[in-house]
Design a protein around this motif. Structure first.
Motif, short mmCIF file in Angstrom:
data_model
loop_
_atom_site.label_atom_id
_atom_site.label_comp_id
_atom_site.label_asym_id
_atom_site.label_seq_id
_atom_site.Cartn_x
_atom_site.Cartn_y
_atom_site.Cartn_z
N ALA A 68 32.99 -4.38 35.62
CA ALA A 68 33.35 -3.67 34.10
C ALA A 68 34.34 -4.55 33.61
N ASP A 69 34.34 -4.56 32.12
CA ASP A 69 35.53 -5.22 31.45
C ASP A 69 36.42 -3.97 30.68
N ALA A 70 37.44 -4.38 30.69
CA ALA A 70 38.36 -3.29 29.91
C ALA A 70 38.29 -3.46 28.47
N THR A 71 37.95 -2.32 27.69
CA THR A 71 37.76 -2.59 26.24
C THR A 71 38.30 -1.16 25.67
N PRO A 75 34.29 1.46 24.49
CA PRO A 75 33.02 1.14 25.39
C PRO A 75 31.91 1.44 24.53
N PHE A 110 28.20 2.80 24.58
CA PHE A 110 27.35 3.51 25.26
C PHE A 110 26.09 3.73 24.44
N GLY A 116 41.85 3.66 31.08
CA GLY A 116 41.71 2.17 30.47
C GLY A 116 40.84 1.88 29.58
N GLY A 117 39.72 2.76 29.29
CA GLY A 117 38.79 2.46 28.25
C GLY A 117 37.56 1.65 28.88
N LEU A 118 37.41 1.68 30.16
CA LEU A 118 36.57 0.62 30.86
C LEU A 118 35.13 1.22 30.50
N THR A 119 34.08 0.42 30.59
CA THR A 119 32.65 0.65 30.13
C THR A 119 32.02 1.25 31.33
N ASP A 120 32.63 1.37 32.65
CA ASP A 120 31.89 2.24 33.40
C ASP A 120 32.92 3.02 34.68
N ARG A 147 25.70 6.54 34.24
CA ARG A 147 26.10 5.96 32.63
C ARG A 147 26.13 7.27 31.71
N TYR A 162 29.21 9.25 32.61
CA TYR A 162 30.67 8.80 32.21
C TYR A 162 30.59 8.64 30.35
N ALA A 163 29.59 8.35 30.01
CA ALA A 163 29.84 8.56 28.45
C ALA A 163 29.99 9.96 27.99
N PHE A 174 33.75 10.49 28.73
CA PHE A 174 34.56 9.63 27.95
C PHE A 174 34.76 10.35 26.50
#
Lengths: 345, 260
Positions: free
Chosen positions: A325-328, A331, A333, B70-74, B89, B92-93, B96
């Motif tokens: 996963a990348d930090a953004t 995100p 969704f 950290g605002g990660l995507t997963d 997903r 998490y969505a 978040f």
């Protein structure tokens, strides 16, 4: 070109290539070219297994794997598994064709008698006889399914490993096909692990031909999809990545634990190798014994790039296909492409 | 004798958290710790924060908290099975989107481990394993020599972890201890609806681990989840005690015990 050098952090995983490259079948995609009569690597003795286990246990071993060739060709495999399960969770990678009722009884007894998990990984490459046996040989489909039924009837839930030879669009229907086939065969709680196909061994020649035709198919599909979605979705998952070799820059910020060379070693009758995938590469031999093997390795092969892209390919949980996963700060969704209901039937 | 209450994996289950904290209050412990993963899976993630603050619970960052902060995507659980990923997903969505900026900022301030020295013993509290926030330490895949190695590396006599969702305790042959304290967020795939926390009593001579079941109003939680349109599969898990998702990471023994 300077390639990254990876130090062994700790031996989490110890692999035994217990039957060398001897196998009772010859799969079209075999990454180490195993098959009937192939003796590039030979059998390990039980004393050798015991000795290397002791070394690895003394430094805090986490898990043990038996591979080949076909491990059940070894007359002392069950004895080795008993030794192994006394010390750590143990996995056997098998084509399943030699798992008789009697062997399944023994495995089930062993599983009940240990506090650690015994994983039997049975390979299958298609959910129909036609598709599977085209890759793995005639009759293998039925025999492998028999093994999953025999094991599950005795309380062992084999992990069925399938090499990804389909596109992402076909992912869910393919997986649903495997689930249906396994249930019909009498395995009611099927567990499936997807492996990427590797540009190694027999697969290398096979893939080169396929990639050439796939690229031309993708190019035409991409033209059709120009204003729709990312054309890379249509790219066959088993195409050889464009970036062929790793560089130090690629590993900046990368979780090295995803690379087997940082936490695993393979014992063969010809010495200790850095990982199971590189067993045909002479430079990947690190020494005679675990305790004297060189503790680092320079990543100079295409297979190293596969490990980088897909994560710990050889572990029991599927490879990390989507990458880290990348930090953004925002995100994305967007709705998942997956429709899980397909799998629940 | 020093007594601590430990739990992890609240997964937004504020119903269970309230009951657990009330039970802990009656037991007169010296300190309460949460080993991370405050949100996930359940409804209204912001509701657990005031409860934790009011009870002065020492909180660690879990992988989920680390992702949210950290605002990660997963969620960094590492699922690859498409079905598991689908649910991960969604979860998490939802979490978040429904966690306030204030709470995310607070998650950023949390440490990833606590070190305590009690009665001459060195305790390490962390989320996944002493070496990695998202390493799963299951009972059936954590052999003695590996746990001893982790304790050596961490300079600890006792390690307490969570992350997997299923509790266990091992006293090693050398007298050191490893405890997975379980989770409050969802039952542990055993067909019962209870969730669990851990009481750790540390004395000069020995150390005692007691796992405490928490019976809470799971039907109220199920109603909340339905109102928030969280997946039926999640509601089934808290209502039956059987895991329906995230099954891929279960090793053989733990998987074989469940229904799915």
């Amino acid at each position: 070109m300077k390639h990254p050098i990876i130090a062994l952090k700790h031996i989490d995983n110890l692999w035994f290539q217990v039957t060398g490259t001897l196998c009772n079948i010859a799969c079209a995609h075999c990454f180490n070219g195993s098959g009937p009569g192939v003796k590039t690597f030979g059998f390990l003795t039980i004393d050798r297994v015991r000795d290397e286990l002791e070394t690895a246990i003394s430094v805090g071993l986490k898990a043990i794997f038996f591979t080949g060739g076909e491990p059940f060709l070894h007359p002392q495999l069950l004895e080795m598994l008993r030794l192994s399960l006394d010390a750590a969770p143990t996995t056997v990678l098998t084509n399943g064709t030699l798992i008789t009722d009697r062997t399944a009884d023994e495995l089930a007894k062993m599983e009940r008698g240990t506090r650690y998990s015994l994983e039997i990984r049975v390979s299958l490459d298609g959910y129909t006889e036609e598709r599977n046996d085209a890759i793995r040989g005639r009759g293998v489909f039925c025999r492998a399914l028999d093994a999953t039924r025999r094991l599950s009837q005795r309380g062992i839930l084999p992990l069925v490993t399938v090499v990804r030879t389909w596109s992402e669009e076909e992912e869910l229907t393919t997986l649903a096909g495997f689930v249906r086939t396994l249930r019909q065969a009498g395995y009611s709680k099927p567990r499936i692990k997807i492996l990427p196909s590797l540009p190694l061994g027999r697969e290398l020649t096979r893939a080169q031909a396929r990639v050439a035709s796939a690229h031309s198919a993708v190019a035409s599909l991409a033209r059709e999809q120009e204003n729709q979605q990312d054309a890379s979705l249509a790219r066959p998952a088993d195409a050889i990545p464009d970036e062929s070799l790793l560089t130090e820059e690629m590993l900046v910020g990368f979780d090295l634990d995803l690379l087997m060379c940082s936490n695993s070693r393979l014992v063969t009758d010809r010495g200790v190798w850095v990982c199971p995938l590189l067993v045909e590469m002479p430079d990947a031999r690190l020494g005679d014994r675990l305790r004297t093997a060189v503790p680092h390795y320079e990543l100079r092969h295409v297979a190293c790039t596969s490990c980088y892209h897909y994560g710990t390919i050889c572990g029991n949980v599927s490879a990390q296909i989507e990458g880290p996963a990348d930090a953004t700060t925002a995100p994305d969704f967007s709705p998942a492409r997956f429709k899980p209901s397909v799998l629940s039937g | 004798m020093t007594r601590l209450a430990l739990f992890g994996g609240i997964y937004s289950n504020y119903h269970a958290l309230e009951v657990a904290l009330a039970d802990i209050e009656r037991r007169r412990v010296q300190a309460v710790y949460c080993l991370g993963d405050l949100g996930a899976f359940g409804p209204y993630p912001d509701r657990v924060y005031p409860l934790l603050r009011a009870a002065r619970v020492g909180c660690l960052q879990g992988n989920y908290d680390n992702s949210l902060a950290g605002g990660l995507t997963d969620c960094q659980c590492g699922y690859t099975d498409p079905r598991d990923n689908h649910f991960a997903r969604l979860s998490y969505a939802y979490t978040f989107t429904h966690t306030s900026e204030e709470n995310k900022a607070w998650l950023r301030t949390l440490p990833q481990n606590f070190r305590l020295e009690i009665e001459g013993r060195r305790l390490l509290l962390c989320h996944g394993s002493p070496r990695k926030i998202n390493e799963f330490l299951w009972e059936s895949t954590s052999p003695d020599q590996f746990l001893a190695y982790l304790l050596d590396e961490a300079d600890a006599d006792v390690a307490c972890v969570t992350h997997t969702g299923i509790k266990w305790h091992r006293k090693l042959p050398d007298g050191r201890h490893f405890v997975n304290v379980g989770v409050l967020g969802r039952p542990e795939n055993d067909g019962t609806t209870a969730v669990w926390y851990t009481l750790l009593s540390v004395g000069h001579e020995d150390l005692n681990v007691e796992f405490v079941p928490v019976e809470y109003d799971f039907q109220a939680l199920a109603r909340d989840m339905a109102r928030e349109r969280l997946p039926e599969e999640f509601i089934e898990t808290i209502s039956t005690g059987w895991w329906t998702t995230c099954l891929e990471v279960l090793p053989h023994k733990e998987r074989a015990r469940g229904r799915f």
